[in-house]
Motif scaffolding. Sequence first.
Motif, PDB file in Angstrom:
ATOM      1  N   ARG A  37      23.230 -80.441   2.018  1.00  0.00           N
ATOM      2  CA  ARG A  37      22.374 -79.701   3.514  1.00  0.00           C
ATOM      3  C   ARG A  37      21.041 -80.126   3.171  1.00  0.00           C
ATOM      4  O   ARG A  37      20.237 -80.048   2.786  1.00  0.00           O
ATOM      5  CB  ARG A  37      22.373 -78.024   2.662  1.00  0.00           C
ATOM      6  CG  ARG A  37      21.967 -78.084   3.928  1.00  0.00           C
ATOM      7  CD  ARG A  37      22.083 -75.883   3.828  1.00  0.00           C
ATOM      8  NE  ARG A  37      21.043 -75.498   3.355  1.00  0.00           N
ATOM      9  CZ  ARG A  37      20.383 -74.885   3.993  1.00  0.00           C
ATOM     10  NH1 ARG A  37      20.764 -73.890   5.090  1.00  0.00           N
ATOM     11  NH2 ARG A  37      19.366 -73.998   2.618  1.00  0.00           N
ATOM     12  N   GLU A  40      17.195 -76.405   6.819  1.00  0.00           N
ATOM     13  CA  GLU A  40      17.283 -75.649   6.959  1.00  0.00           C
ATOM     14  C   GLU A  40      19.119 -75.339   7.967  1.00  0.00           C
ATOM     15  O   GLU A  40      19.381 -74.633   6.926  1.00  0.00           O
ATOM     16  CB  GLU A  40      16.550 -74.760   7.160  1.00  0.00           C
ATOM     17  CG  GLU A  40      16.209 -73.168   7.137  1.00  0.00           C
ATOM     18  CD  GLU A  40      17.123 -72.281   6.210  1.00  0.00           C
ATOM     19  OE1 GLU A  40      17.294 -73.103   5.211  1.00  0.00           O
ATOM     20  OE2 GLU A  40      17.921 -71.116   6.980  1.00  0.00           O
ATOM     21  N   ASN A  41      18.706 -76.231   8.667  1.00  0.00           N
ATOM     22  CA  ASN A  41      19.593 -75.569   9.721  1.00  0.00           C
ATOM     23  C   ASN A  41      21.398 -76.668   9.591  1.00  0.00           C
ATOM     24  O   ASN A  41      22.060 -76.606  10.873  1.00  0.00           O
ATOM     25  CB  ASN A  41      19.101 -75.377  11.123  1.00  0.00           C
ATOM     26  CG  ASN A  41      18.567 -76.255  11.417  1.00  0.00           C
ATOM     27  OD1 ASN A  41      18.865 -77.707  10.554  1.00  0.00           O
ATOM     28  ND2 ASN A  41      18.522 -76.329  13.491  1.00  0.00           N
ATOM     29  N   SER A  42      21.477 -77.629   8.268  1.00  0.00           N
ATOM     30  CA  SER A  42      22.201 -78.139   8.878  1.00  0.00           C
ATOM     31  C   SER A  42      23.760 -77.881   7.588  1.00  0.00           C
ATOM     32  O   SER A  42      23.437 -77.046   7.730  1.00  0.00           O
ATOM     33  CB  SER A  42      22.008 -79.581   7.813  1.00  0.00           C
ATOM     34  OG  SER A  42      20.629 -80.224   7.814  1.00  0.00           O
ATOM     35  N   GLU A  43      24.654 -78.273   8.180  1.00  0.00           N
ATOM     36  CA  GLU A  43      26.148 -78.361   7.955  1.00  0.00           C
ATOM     37  C   GLU A  43      25.852 -78.780   6.093  1.00  0.00           C
ATOM     38  O   GLU A  43      24.643 -79.314   6.296  1.00  0.00           O
ATOM     39  CB  GLU A  43      27.141 -79.304   7.963  1.00  0.00           C
ATOM     40  CG  GLU A  43      27.541 -78.773   9.296  1.00  0.00           C
ATOM     41  CD  GLU A  43      28.962 -79.660   9.717  1.00  0.00           C
ATOM     42  OE1 GLU A  43      30.180 -79.422   9.936  1.00  0.00           O
ATOM     43  OE2 GLU A  43      28.186 -80.953  10.451  1.00  0.00           O
ATOM     44  N   ARG A  44      26.842 -77.902   4.987  1.00  0.00           N
ATOM     45  CA  ARG A  44      26.881 -78.683   3.997  1.00  0.00           C
ATOM     46  C   ARG A  44      27.654 -80.190   4.258  1.00  0.00           C
ATOM     47  O   ARG A  44      29.131 -79.664   4.199  1.00  0.00           O
ATOM     48  CB  ARG A  44      27.483 -77.790   3.160  1.00  0.00           C
ATOM     49  CG  ARG A  44      26.240 -76.750   2.628  1.00  0.00           C
ATOM     50  CD  ARG A  44      26.988 -75.306   1.504  1.00  0.00           C
ATOM     51  NE  ARG A  44      27.604 -75.621   0.877  1.00  0.00           N
ATOM     52  CZ  ARG A  44      26.701 -75.551  -0.002  1.00  0.00           C
ATOM     53  NH1 ARG A  44      25.265 -74.831  -0.282  1.00  0.00           N
ATOM     54  NH2 ARG A  44      28.111 -75.743  -1.695  1.00  0.00           N
ATOM     55  N   ARG A  83      17.025 -81.063   1.582  1.00  0.00           N
ATOM     56  CA  ARG A  83      16.782 -79.771   1.237  1.00  0.00           C
ATOM     57  C   ARG A  83      17.879 -79.486  -0.363  1.00  0.00           C
ATOM     58  O   ARG A  83      17.047 -78.968  -0.847  1.00  0.00           O
ATOM     59  CB  ARG A  83      17.206 -78.947   1.982  1.00  0.00           C
ATOM     60  CG  ARG A  83      16.666 -76.952   1.747  1.00  0.00           C
ATOM     61  CD  ARG A  83      16.952 -76.243   2.923  1.00  0.00           C
ATOM     62  NE  ARG A  83      16.234 -75.127   2.348  1.00  0.00           N
ATOM     63  CZ  ARG A  83      15.285 -74.285   3.061  1.00  0.00           C
ATOM     64  NH1 ARG A  83      14.314 -74.903   3.993  1.00  0.00           N
ATOM     65  NH2 ARG A  83      14.715 -73.145   2.554  1.00  0.00           N
ATOM     66  N   ASP A  84      18.764 -79.722  -0.292  1.00  0.00           N
ATOM     67  CA  ASP A  84      19.547 -79.086  -0.863  1.00  0.00           C
ATOM     68  C   ASP A  84      20.905 -80.047  -1.688  1.00  0.00           C
ATOM     69  O   ASP A  84      21.908 -80.033  -0.707  1.00  0.00           O
ATOM     70  CB  ASP A  84      20.820 -77.907  -0.042  1.00  0.00           C
ATOM     71  CG  ASP A  84      20.116 -76.805  -0.559  1.00  0.00           C
ATOM     72  OD1 ASP A  84      19.363 -75.971  -1.386  1.00  0.00           O
ATOM     73  OD2 ASP A  84      19.699 -76.317   0.964  1.00  0.00           O
ATOM     74  N   VAL A  85      20.994 -80.343  -2.446  1.00  0.00           N
ATOM     75  CA  VAL A  85      22.386 -81.426  -3.334  1.00  0.00           C
ATOM     76  C   VAL A  85      22.997 -80.032  -4.656  1.00  0.00           C
ATOM     77  O   VAL A  85      22.013 -80.262  -5.513  1.00  0.00           O
ATOM     78  CB  VAL A  85      21.447 -82.385  -4.226  1.00  0.00           C
ATOM     79  CG1 VAL A  85      22.801 -83.548  -3.898  1.00  0.00           C
ATOM     80  CG2 VAL A  85      20.512 -83.251  -2.893  1.00  0.00           C
ATOM     81  N   VAL A  86      24.153 -80.074  -4.835  1.00  0.00           N
ATOM     82  CA  VAL A  86      24.539 -79.217  -5.458  1.00  0.00           C
ATOM     83  C   VAL A  86      25.374 -80.012  -6.274  1.00  0.00           C
ATOM     84  O   VAL A  86      26.502 -81.303  -5.344  1.00  0.00           O
ATOM     85  CB  VAL A  86      25.020 -77.978  -5.161  1.00  0.00           C
ATOM     86  CG1 VAL A  86      25.648 -78.328  -3.713  1.00  0.00           C
ATOM     87  CG2 VAL A  86      25.947 -77.301  -6.335  1.00  0.00           C
ATOM     88  N   ILE A 216      33.202 -76.567   2.870  1.00  0.00           N
ATOM     89  CA  ILE A 216      31.646 -75.768   3.271  1.00  0.00           C
ATOM     90  C   ILE A 216      30.883 -76.168   1.107  1.00  0.00           C
ATOM     91  O   ILE A 216      30.098 -76.077   1.435  1.00  0.00           O
ATOM     92  CB  ILE A 216      32.046 -74.690   3.362  1.00  0.00           C
ATOM     93  CG1 ILE A 216      32.932 -74.450   4.451  1.00  0.00           C
ATOM     94  CG2 ILE A 216      30.920 -73.613   3.991  1.00  0.00           C
ATOM     95  CD1 ILE A 216      33.068 -73.501   5.593  1.00  0.00           C
TER      96      ILE A 216
END
Lengths: 283, 488
Positions: A37, A40-44, A83-86, A216
């Motif tokens: 992601r 902040e306002n991005s898609e996953r 921001r996010d990498v899972v 998602i």
Amino acid sequence: MYEVVSKKRLADSVTLLEIQCPAIAAKAKAGQFVIVRQKENSERIPLTLSDWDAESGTITLIFQHAGRSTHELALVEEGETIRDVVGPLGRPTEIEKYGTVVCVGGGIGLAVLRPIARAMKEAGNTVISIIGARDKSLLILKDEMHSASSELHVTTDNGSYGRHGLVSDVLDELIGEGRAIDLVVAIGPVPMMRGISDKTRPHGLKTVVSLDSIMIDGTGMCGGCRVTIGGETKFTCVDGPDFDGHMVDWDELVTRKKMYSEHEKECMALFRAECGGGAGGDE
Amino acid sequence: MSKEIRAREPMPRQSAEERRGNFDEVALGYSKEQAVREAQRCLQCKKKPCVSGCPVEIDIPEFIRLIAEEKFEEAAKEIKKTNALPAICGRVCPQEEQCEQVCVLAKRGQPIAIGRLERFVADWEATHSANAGLCDVTTSPPPKAKLGRVAVVGSGPAGLTAAGELSCLGHEVTVFEALHDPGGVLAYGIPEFRLPRTILHREIEYVKSLGVKIETNAIIGKLYTLQELLSNGYDAIFIGTGAGLPVFMNIPGENLNGIYSANEFLTRVNLMKAYKYPEYPTPVRVGRKVAVVGAGNVAMDAARCSLRLGADEVSIVYRRSRNEMPAREEEIENAEEEGVKFHLLTAPIRFIGDDQGFVNAMECIRMELGEPDDSGRRRPVPMAGSEFIMEVDTVVVAIGQSPNPVVRQSEPGLATTKWGGIIVDEETGATSIPGVYAGGDAVTGAATVITAMGAGRRAAHAIDKYIREKHGASSAASPDGEECLLQR
Ligand SMILES: Cc1cc2nc3c(=O)[nH]c(=O)nc-3n(C[C@H](O)[C@H](O)[C@H](O)COP(=O)(O)OP(=O)(O)OC[C@H]3O[C@@H](n4cnc5c(N)ncnc54)[C@H](O)[C@@H]3O)c2cc1C
Ligand SMILES: Cc1cc2nc3c(=O)[nH]c(=O)nc-3n(C[C@H](O)[C@H](O)[C@H](O)COP(=O)(O)OP(=O)(O)OC[C@H]3O[C@@H](n4cnc5c(N)ncnc54)[C@H](O)[C@@H]3O)c2cc1C
Ligand code: SF4
Ligand code: SF4
Ligand code: FES
């Protein structure tokens, strides 16, 4: 926050990002993916772990600029953060010593195929790779696939490089020549994976494909990524992404992937209006 | 005895007309005057029957007395002795089945509005208190050497409560959360109009202020296994991974486009903010006619979100009758007022799609109630020949969730039930692996916020004891758990 340590344009509308993610790099296995992601306002969005380096603590993602999210991701520069990498998510590909493994890859599917081919070779298999693209300019990871394989065949749809034709033509020949094949791994656009599975079925050749249903969470929580495998519902993110190509309900997958086509078009139009084409080079 | 006869203070709400067009909070909260008036109705019963109805044992009469005396900040502190998430519980606890059900006034009229008062105090503290609901970090004593290290898996109400409590008990706590935002169902499931995210964030900040570290994007079982956590310096683990695995009906056509699990639908809308699409680019498809299958809180939330996203007609389709609907009465009423239709004693048997693979109809069958089943509710029995077709273009399947499988799949040593619930000792939350505890929906299956919190709290004390014994420290040194959240 995850820092982008290097960025490369591999082909028209294909970008490589190397990202600092030590914990994931230490755990990654061929066939697994991450969900990214960007802000902040991005898609996953799910992207395959195309490479990783436990020592430097980095992972490599290679992606096609498909719609808004991937175009935006292609705008991230070296030194900037995501921001996010899972991950690592999904079941790793089952790597064993099968004997001779034919790895067939098309287009962006090569980003997914490369670590699998490499792991198959490292496990002592004879790896015959057949890779292809529509045009020479779209062909990625040729050198990497070369070193991951015992034998490499390259095709382009328009004959601009390697052999003129489709990857499946080469597979036909290998089968026709009576080469001993123990496993086929086919990764690419749905029509290609489906075509390969249809070809191998009558020969009883076990064929592994990697499905890219819409996701998602990637943790088995939403069921949005469900696919039908041999009549049973499976979640691609936790039960896959690898499945037996002979068991996949391809029609359903194709339909489910189109669930948001109108939204995707709308988002892309908005993106273009905002960025004047932005990352560019996508047509 | 005018005190007893006076009716409870009504809760101001947005009108049904207004609220079905927005995602703003429906219930607006008591004013100071209303809160004090409601608090004055409390009889201050010596035996405190209401406390036994609260899984985290808030001293209810005490905090209500403080409200009546207009000592709101002290009331907030009183609640926070045992409940780190009061603004959340005050909003989503099924109070009518818990604390308020056992309030003595319930028999003689209307029980004290305990939840509403709890909410009032928490909100008051957030807006009026000098430190805006957070512990005053600057004046707290320097941290002492930590007693132990605990990993908490999952940041839902169970995990957050266990983490806050353990931190207060003197342990170094890290919460690992698979998603990008903490909160569990509070973040991805319960909609903004029932639980505004600013409130969730505030209460999570409070838990962090107690010393808890939260690591998002960390999926345990994949990134680290339980065994790796234990061998990498964690003395104990609390598993609060919830019941996130969606249950489907397994009827023909269920994978058609336009058919969602409630989890997917609500995650798109709430976590990914699809209600702000395209500013937030994650889409959700809500057509003209939406059917939500099921009648629990989850179903009501999905139905009410659908209305707010512009559906013309939203129906709840439920195979039993009104009496058996598991949702809170208040939520059923809210849904009804907003215009949700109820098709009771009706069950879908197959979905029908158009040539593009999108659902456009649902075949249903009427049911009648037969003998009671295992759950004690009368079993719905299909009525032969009563099949009919219902036109729909969006379906949300909200018939339940089972425990998240990722941790259990990565840890064969973890004993679970047939349906995937983690088996624990009820008193302590201890699992089959020494040092590993569990609680909340991961153990019980889908339940409630407050039961998950109660389980988190009990396990925290058991973990504290386990670590002290392991390290040979005397448990007498343990601060009194009841006072824990206030201690710092
Ligand atoms: C397990 C997994 C691994 C993947 N690995 C890679 C990878 O390594 N490199 C890469 O380039 N892509 C990969 N994909 C696909 C990638 O996730 C999508 O291209 C991306 O989500 C598109 O987002 P977008 O907003 O840019 O495009 P959108 O506007 O959402 O869509 C643009 C186009 O992409 C298609 N699309 C939309 N969502 C997906 C999806 N989830 N998967 C495939 N196609 C989709 C749409 O049908 C449309 O034609 C993977 C997908 C999965 C499920
Ligand atoms: C739509 C909806 C409405 C509801 N309404 C109400 C209500 O009004 N009142 C009420 O009392 N209850 C309600 N509930 C029920 C209540 O929300 C749950 O009972 C409660 O949240 C359970 O808490 P938990 O901490 O056990 O789990 P959860 O809240 O489910 O949290 C679990 C967390 O663990 C994370 N996780 C899972 N696996 C892993 C892993 N491997 N690694 C790391 N993290 C992981 C998940 O991502 C999640 O964030 C509702 C539930 C839903 C779905
Ligand atoms: S936490 Fe819930 S059960 Fe306990 S007093 Fe508050 S509303 Fe009642
Ligand atoms: S039982 Fe009701 S009236 Fe009595 S102390 Fe508790 S809240 Fe007050
Ligand atoms: S992406 Fe949600 S279950 Fe697979």
